[in-house]
Design an enzyme around this catalytic site. Structure first.
Site, mmCIF file in Angstrom:
data_model
loop_
_atom_site.group_PDB
_atom_site.id
_atom_site.type_symbol
_atom_site.label_atom_id
_atom_site.label_comp_id
_atom_site.label_asym_id
_atom_site.label_seq_id
_atom_site.Cartn_x
_atom_site.Cartn_y
_atom_site.Cartn_z
ATOM 1 N N ARG A 314 0.796 -1.237 0.000
ATOM 2 C CA ARG A 314 0.000 0.000 0.000
ATOM 3 C C ARG A 314 0.829 1.288 0.000
ATOM 4 O O ARG A 314 0.528 2.209 -0.760
ATOM 5 C CB ARG A 314 -1.008 0.001 1.148
ATOM 6 C CG ARG A 314 -1.965 -1.207 1.118
ATOM 7 C CD ARG A 314 -3.176 -1.039 2.015
ATOM 8 N NE ARG A 314 -4.049 0.008 1.544
ATOM 9 C CZ ARG A 314 -4.075 1.241 2.004
ATOM 10 N NH1 ARG A 314 -3.309 1.576 3.027
ATOM 11 N NH2 ARG A 314 -4.873 2.144 1.480
ATOM 12 N N CYS A 346 15.032 -4.630 -3.606
ATOM 13 C CA CYS A 346 15.974 -3.813 -4.367
ATOM 14 C C CYS A 346 15.284 -2.760 -5.216
ATOM 15 O O CYS A 346 15.381 -2.764 -6.444
ATOM 16 C CB CYS A 346 16.815 -4.730 -5.239
ATOM 17 S SG CYS A 346 17.560 -6.023 -4.253
ATOM 18 N N GLU A 347 14.525 -1.900 -4.589
ATOM 19 C CA GLU A 347 13.885 -0.772 -5.271
ATOM 20 C C GLU A 347 13.748 0.345 -4.255
ATOM 21 O O GLU A 347 13.388 0.091 -3.104
ATOM 22 C CB GLU A 347 12.457 -1.124 -5.710
ATOM 23 C CG GLU A 347 12.365 -2.235 -6.684
ATOM 24 C CD GLU A 347 11.018 -2.259 -7.402
ATOM 25 O OE1 GLU A 347 10.344 -1.221 -7.475
ATOM 26 O OE2 GLU A 347 10.670 -3.342 -7.879
HETATM 27 N N1 LLP Z 1 -17.415 -3.330 -3.562
HETATM 28 C C1 LLP Z 1 -16.743 -3.173 -4.723
HETATM 29 C C2 LLP Z 1 -17.453 -3.370 -5.976
HETATM 30 C C3 LLP Z 1 -15.382 -2.821 -4.700
HETATM 31 O O1 LLP Z 1 -14.734 -2.646 -5.844
HETATM 32 C C4 LLP Z 1 -14.725 -2.621 -3.459
HETATM 33 C C5 LLP Z 1 -13.309 -2.267 -3.404
HETATM 34 C C6 LLP Z 1 -15.463 -2.817 -2.275
HETATM 35 C C7 LLP Z 1 -16.804 -3.163 -2.372
HETATM 36 C C8 LLP Z 1 -14.865 -2.664 -0.924
HETATM 37 O O2 LLP Z 1 -14.381 -1.382 -0.686
HETATM 38 P P1 LLP Z 1 -13.849 -1.034 0.796
HETATM 39 O O3 LLP Z 1 -15.044 -1.066 1.713
HETATM 40 O O4 LLP Z 1 -12.859 -2.042 1.172
HETATM 41 O O5 LLP Z 1 -13.268 0.317 0.647
HETATM 42 N N2 LLP Z 1 -6.285 -2.035 -2.673
HETATM 43 C C9 LLP Z 1 -6.838 -0.729 -2.361
HETATM 44 C C10 LLP Z 1 -8.334 -0.753 -2.238
HETATM 45 C C11 LLP Z 1 -9.046 -1.272 -3.458
HETATM 46 C C12 LLP Z 1 -10.528 -1.302 -3.335
HETATM 47 C C13 LLP Z 1 -11.155 -1.988 -4.496
HETATM 48 N N3 LLP Z 1 -12.569 -2.144 -4.434
HETATM 49 C C14 LLP Z 1 -6.162 -0.214 -1.084
HETATM 50 O O6 LLP Z 1 -5.296 -0.890 -0.538
HETATM 51 O O7 LLP Z 1 -6.448 0.884 -0.650
#
Ligand code: LLP
Length: 422
Positions: A314, A346-347
């Site tokens: 992240r 290594c970045e």
């Molecule tokens: N529903 C859908 C259709 C989604 O695409 C997502 C997240 C969620 C629910 C859940 O969202 P949340 O409540 O977790 O915010 N890897 C990124 C976050 C990517 C979120 C993708 N979609 C990070 O580490 O911040």
């Protein structure tokens, strides 16, 4: 609120000292708190009280079987976005009637898998997807419940990589095309329209974009009903943000988010579905690492730890901030000093924090990354041939490894030499 607190000078996960887990499993590792997961589910459940609702945990945030089982036992449904997530949800004992299938690129194979195994609904994101789903369902003699995910063209005011509700994002069907798409859906065999879906982004720290998006959904509900469609479910997505930096003002609470839902769509008599991921799992997990070296560079000091960007991507990917705290509570008098916290990859991008104020640390000291329960382990890779780090679940005064650390041999054994090299 979470269950990671210092007791007698040592950071604990519920009733277990982090040092005890580290001694048993080695460093680095992820650790999750059952009580925190349960609490976060409960907070959403309370926020939607009085409205017919289903909380479909967005398992992309953390899809460990043990975490899913905690959720399933609370009564949660799941939001899945791939055949793999569907299989994990079923394996964890989630009832198919509680699984919604989201995602912009579902394949015919994934649709077939879900239709055969059972599924609550597909959140369809485009007209071509609708046609493929109709063909698959018809071939199988099934009826697929669907919502159409609409794109409300709302600025979620979050990081560009995780905003999904603007018209230039790949997600959903533009509002202006929604009525035509619903008319098409209603005409197709194998398709049963049940509602509307919307998800505008992740890590939202302001309720206004929700207010705007849900109001548009309410308006669309009335229009679609007037057009003769049965709209009995509203899937409002996920995205409510969490406090990553404790010194910052806290994002809105689920209770306030629930009020927005009540105010905007509560009068429509629909069953409300939400898909929270981060708020359930994020602050229910830590990543624990240990110091390898303290290095004095030309201008700044570096804390080199044994976790890296492959374990928690992240910060490198979204410039995300994670609180990093020593597992052994520093003395109150200890003067913090600025230091760059980096991993061994290594970045230069393998940097968790720049000029972070930290108490003085030495090799083998343990540090904990807060808010690492969501989008931590699930986004990990074995880059630099660093095996995936283990995951541990704590419940009260018990802990268990819920994903062991692979050995180097196990990691290598997934590769194969082609026959001509043997
Ligand atoms: N529903 C859908 C259709 C989604 O695409 C997502 C997240 C969620 C629910 C859940 O969202 P949340 O409540 O977790 O915010 N890897 C990124 C976050 C990517 C979120 C993708 N979609 C990070 O580490 O911040």
């Amino acid at each position: 609120m979470d269950h990671f607190i210092y007791k007698a000078g040592v950071l604990h996960a519920e009733g277990i000292a982090i040092t005890e887990i580290a001694a048993a499993v080695g460093s680095p590792f992820y650790v999750y708190s059952t009580a925190t997961l349960q609490r976060h589910y409960q907070v959403f459940d309370d926020a939607l009280k009085g409205m017919d609702h289903l909380i479909c945990y967005a398992m992309k945030a953390n899809s460990n079987q043990a975490v899913l089982k905690v959720m399933a036992d609370m009564g949660a449904g799941m939001d899945v976005v791939s055949g793999g997530e569907y299989a994990r949800a079923i394996a964890a004992g989630v009832s198919p009637e509680k699984i919604v299938f989201s995602g912009v690129g579902k394949t015919a194979e994934e649709m077939e898998m879900a239709l055969q195994g059972g599924i609550r609904q597909f959140n369809v994101e485009s007209e071509p997807e609708l046609l493929v789903l109709s063909a698959v369902a018809t071939r199988l003699g099934k009826l697929a419940n669907i919502t159409l995910r609409v794109n409300p063209d709302v600025d979620a005011k979050t990081h560009a990589k995780i905003a999904t509700g603007k018209s230039d994002n790949k997600f959903g069907i533009p509002m202006a095309k929604a009525r035509a798409a619903y008319a098409q859906a209603a005409s197709l065999s194998g398709i049963n329209v049940v509602g509307i879906d919307v998800h505008i982004g992740s890590q939202l720290t302001d309720l206004e974009p929700y207010e705007i998006a849900f109001s548009k959904v309410a308006e669309l509900t009335e229009q679609l009903r007037a057009d003769g469609h049965t709209i009995s479910r509203l899937d409002l997505g996920g995205g409510l943000g969490i406090p990553y930096q404790r010194s910052n003002t806290a994002p809105p609470l689920p209770m306030e988010y629930g009020e927005v839902i009540r105010r905007t769509v509560g009068h429509l008599g629909c069953e409300i579905e939400i898909e929270p991921g981060r708020l359930i799992a994020g602050n229910a997990g830590l990543m624990v690492a240990s110091v390898i070296y303290v290095k004095q560079g030309a201008e700044r000091k570096f804390l080199i730890i044994d976790a890296a960007m492959n374990d928690l991507i992240r910060p490198a990917m979204y410039e995300a901030y994670h609180d990093i705290i020593p597992v052994n509570e520093p003395a109150l008098a200890a003067e913090p000093e600025p230091i760059d916290i980096v991993g061994p990859v290594c970045e230069s991008g393998d940097t968790f924090a720049k000029q972070r104020l930290m108490p003085s640390l030495k090799p083998d000291d343990l540090v904990a990354f807060r808010s690492a329960g969501a989008y931590g382990a699930v986004m990990a890779s074995e880059y630099n041939s660093r095996p995936l780090i283990p995951e541990v679940l704590v419940s009260g005064d018990q802990f268990a490894v819920v994903r062991p650390r692979p050995t180097y041999a196990e990691m290598i054994s997934r590769d194969r030499l082609p026959p001509w090299m043997l």
